[in-house]
Design a protein around this motif. Structure first.
Motif, PDB file in Angstrom:
ATOM      1  N   LYS A  16       0.816  -1.210   0.000  1.00  0.00           N
ATOM      2  CA  LYS A  16       0.000   0.000   0.000  1.00  0.00           C
ATOM      3  C   LYS A  16       0.856   1.268   0.000  1.00  0.00           C
ATOM      4  O   LYS A  16       1.859   1.345   0.706  1.00  0.00           O
ATOM      5  N   ASN A  17       0.453   2.233  -0.795  1.00  0.00           N
ATOM      6  CA  ASN A  17       1.127   3.544  -0.838  1.00  0.00           C
ATOM      7  C   ASN A  17       0.208   4.565  -0.177  1.00  0.00           C
ATOM      8  O   ASN A  17      -0.782   4.979  -0.766  1.00  0.00           O
ATOM      9  N   ALA A  48       0.666   5.111  -6.886  1.00  0.00           N
ATOM     10  CA  ALA A  48       1.391   3.923  -7.330  1.00  0.00           C
ATOM     11  C   ALA A  48       1.631   2.952  -6.181  1.00  0.00           C
ATOM     12  O   ALA A  48       2.396   3.261  -5.274  1.00  0.00           O
ATOM     13  N   PRO A  49       0.995   1.750  -6.205  1.00  0.00           N
ATOM     14  CA  PRO A  49       1.330   0.779  -5.161  1.00  0.00           C
ATOM     15  C   PRO A  49       2.753   0.270  -5.399  1.00  0.00           C
ATOM     16  O   PRO A  49       3.240   0.264  -6.521  1.00  0.00           O
ATOM     17  N   GLY A  50       3.431  -0.140  -4.330  1.00  0.00           N
ATOM     18  CA  GLY A  50       4.701  -0.829  -4.488  1.00  0.00           C
ATOM     19  C   GLY A  50       4.453  -2.323  -4.544  1.00  0.00           C
ATOM     20  O   GLY A  50       3.294  -2.767  -4.573  1.00  0.00           O
ATOM     21  N   PHE A  60       9.925  -3.208  -4.209  1.00  0.00           N
ATOM     22  CA  PHE A  60       9.873  -2.175  -5.248  1.00  0.00           C
ATOM     23  C   PHE A  60       9.008  -1.023  -4.756  1.00  0.00           C
ATOM     24  O   PHE A  60       7.839  -1.225  -4.432  1.00  0.00           O
ATOM     25  N   LEU A  61       9.587   0.165  -4.698  1.00  0.00           N
ATOM     26  CA  LEU A  61       8.894   1.335  -4.152  1.00  0.00           C
ATOM     27  C   LEU A  61       8.918   2.476  -5.170  1.00  0.00           C
ATOM     28  O   LEU A  61       9.795   2.519  -6.031  1.00  0.00           O
ATOM     29  N   ALA A  80       7.576   6.684   3.323  1.00  0.00           N
ATOM     30  CA  ALA A  80       6.444   6.159   4.097  1.00  0.00           C
ATOM     31  C   ALA A  80       6.323   4.650   3.888  1.00  0.00           C
ATOM     32  O   ALA A  80       6.110   3.883   4.834  1.00  0.00           O
ATOM     33  N   MET A  81       6.486   4.198   2.651  1.00  0.00           N
ATOM     34  CA  MET A  81       6.331   2.770   2.365  1.00  0.00           C
ATOM     35  C   MET A  81       7.507   1.961   2.889  1.00  0.00           C
ATOM     36  O   MET A  81       7.352   0.819   3.301  1.00  0.00           O
ATOM     37  N   PHE A  82       8.689   2.536   2.865  1.00  0.00           N
ATOM     38  CA  PHE A  82       9.844   1.816   3.400  1.00  0.00           C
ATOM     39  C   PHE A  82       9.620   1.537   4.879  1.00  0.00           C
ATOM     40  O   PHE A  82       9.812   0.421   5.358  1.00  0.00           O
TER      41      PHE A  82
END
Lengths: 416, 416
Positions: B131-132, B137-139, B152-153, B162-164
């Motif tokens: 989730k992004n 763009a979703p990872g 993949f981000l 935020a996603m990391f």
């Protein structure tokens, strides 16, 4: 894959621990691509002899031209010369030419040479020293027996850049003279999101061979058109006309230009004088405009009027107005701009007041509420915005929006 | 070599053409090293499917944990999902979970979804979407059959970060739970060169296992002490005491602190109010101080008084003085600071006037000539400096020197 591959290896614990950004890769990449060369890859490793040796061995078996930065300083964590000696199987010896370069540097400046600086002359046996015009650490050039060329430069950005231009780039041009420079046009857009911009691009009509790419440089979206070969310029001219036809209104700067640089030029050319009153941006707009030479031609003054007393005293904002409407209000923004213009008699007076956060927001005026006002001979305009992001994003968004007001106003004036 | 190797691959033509700096590597590296993990290498390649595939294959055979950023956008130059599918030998298919995430994002914001956004749901067959929270763009996450984990981000820094934190770091902690965080102390020094600092460090007395490293963050020199293992904290305490004993006077900030942040805190804690008059720094000092929250607690106002009229009007600098001595003079700096303090009645008033260049220098007052003046209840002090460098370096040097004046003055006041 191009026939002649170039790579950059940057060394330094600080690059892999997140302490600093790798600006040297960017600088080298920028110069290379301007002249039509292309980096095949960039690699960063820590300040460990073992890791630098491994990276050099890997790169020497994959590319023909390697630029290495960092680790040539005078302190104990500088290990690149030692690693280079090991990777190329050469002993480390005191290089007399390098020692002379270091001595000269100190002598010319009447600085005293520290014993540590002599250590900077310890180089691999077959190294050719490269003069460092800006610092004490000489660089050096080595050739691997497979023909690979290696250039070792200091990590300090200004020194690296000067030496790259002076001692590395001319060798590259000699080794690989017939490149066809890639041409590029960059458009910096403000006020439209990337997908919206993408939708407006007339892809079907673009000439063959023109590539489109996007990048973000908050709060701007960068749209790039790229082409190579002998028709590149005319293809890009055609593509540029098509893109500007759809998106020209949102293009706040092109290529190497900045929004603040363009506004400076516009104001100077139009012969308009400007004064600023900043509250939530705290001087950012003024610092942007004065970061380039020539700001004194149009900027009469700028006030960061944080306290109410400053708004009253320097901008003639009535105490009653501040009491009734608050400092973050349409009325206050209007009073700031017009009060400033009465005081300064500049052609334009622009005021920004808002809440950059993280504190200070209310239900009625949340963080990100910003009022911009512009006073000129044609009256006083004011507008309320609600920007999102953190404190610095809200400040940058506000300053860029103010630049956009100045750009549009000045263009309209010049059309009259 | 650590038993568990981590690498980051950043993709994007703009990283290798020098258009932007690679901030994602820095962000990831910073988070990892705070928690004791270490990046083994960082690699950047262009937006070309072939090059991304080659880089992935190389990294998958060398490390166990790979973070990939960039190329997940909605536009034509986003090719990472396709490259990942090829590198792992999986077909590219519409991922229903990813499509749902994209739809949700638009629905929650009442934004209309562009057809291009659907393309962002095309992922390698076995990908697990991530989730992004900040963008469309979703990872996604993939596992190679050799056990290598790939994440993949997106390349947009805020989304990547935020996603990391949300989806990548927790997996890393699970896979490699027993790291011994590397501890570090950073000292930011102002006013001494790197070799001079190096000479003053009592290397012989430092506890075993403490590493010393340097970095430059103009105009500051960063001195770092590092250690790992269970005695790290006490070794570093000991080393810090030894270093501060020799160099404490030059330490303007420590660890995550900034000079401007520290001065803000000092002024707030001391209950002192401040007003500024900037000329050659054009608002930079004010922008630095107001870039952090809470500046309104001590900053009453700041004036960027470029024109003589502004110096007369806002700072009460006499016209005759400007005529006789010029705006860049000891007399003018003194008059700016004292005039401002008379007007504002703040505890401190600081003025900067100088020649930042590139034009405007004379034999008597070359580019880089800067006067700083501080007015307080104990009188008015002024000093002339000759700084070197380009316009921006002279501006930054001047602003940092002014911060140093404020720091020293406030510390002395508090000692009284």
């Amino acid at each position: 894959m191009p026939p002649f591959d170039i790579a950059i290896l940057t060394t330094g614990d600080e690059l892999l621990s997140g302490e600093i950004s790798d600006s040297n890769t960017r600088t080298v990449a920028e110069i290379l691509s301007t002249y039509g060369y292309r980096l095949r890859c960039s690699l960063s490793v820590p300040d460990q002899e073992k890791e630098i040796v491994a990276a050099l061995q890997y790169l020497m078996s994959h590319v023909q031209f390697i630029i290495v930065t960092g680790g040539l300083g005078s302190t104990g964590d500088d290990r690149t010369a030692r690693a280079a000696a090991r990777a190329l199987g050469q002993p480390l010896v005191v290089n007399d030419v390098a020692l002379e370069l270091i001595r000269e540097w100190f002598a010319q400046r009447n600085f005293s040479m520290e014993p540590n600086n002599e250590r900077q002359a310890l180089l691999p046996q077959l190294a050719q020293p490269l003069k460092n015009p800006l610092g004490t650490a000489p660089g050096f050039r080595l050739q691997h027996r497979n023909g690979c060329e290696l250039f070792f430069l200091p990590g300090v950005p200004a020194e690296m850049q000067a030496m790259f231009k002076q001692s590395v780039f001319p060798v590259l041009q000699q080794k690989m003279p017939n490149v066809s420079p890639r041409q590029q046009r960059t458009f910096k857009l403000f006020g439209l999101s990337e997908p919206k911009i993408d939708q407006l691009i007339p892809y079907q009509q673009l000439p063959a061979g023109v590539d489109v790419a996007f990048a973000l440089d908050f709060p701007l979206v960068l749209l790039k058109l790229k082409a190579t070969g002998k028709d590149a310029a005319s293809s890009l001219d055609q593509a540029e006309a098509l893109v500007l036809n759809k998106l020209g209104d949102y293009v706040i700067a092109k290529n190497g230009e900045t929004p603040e640089g363009n506004v400076s030029k516009l104001l100077s050319n139009a012969g308009l004088t400007l004064s600023l009153a900043e509250s939530c941006t705290g001087g950012l707009l003024s610092a942007m405009l004065t970061s380039q030479p020539g700001a004194s031609a149009f900027l009469e003054r700028a006030g960061v009027t944080y306290a109410d007393s400053a708004k009253q005293d320097w901008l003639n904002v009535p105490a009653l107005l501040l009491q009734q409407h608050g400092a973050v209000s349409e009325n206050c923004a209007r009073a700031m701009a017009s009060g400033l213009r009465q005081n300064t008699r500049t052609d334009l007076s622009l005021a920004i007041t808002g809440i950059a956060g993280p504190g200070g927001g209310t239900a009625e005026k949340p963080v990100g509420t910003v009022f911009i006002s512009l006073a000129s001979a044609s009256g006083v305009h004011v507008k309320r915005y609600t920007f999102s992001g953190d404190r610095n994003q809200i400040q940058r968004m506000s300053a860029t929006m103010a630049l956009e007001w100045l750009r549009r106003f000045t263009l309209q004036q010049m059309e009259k």
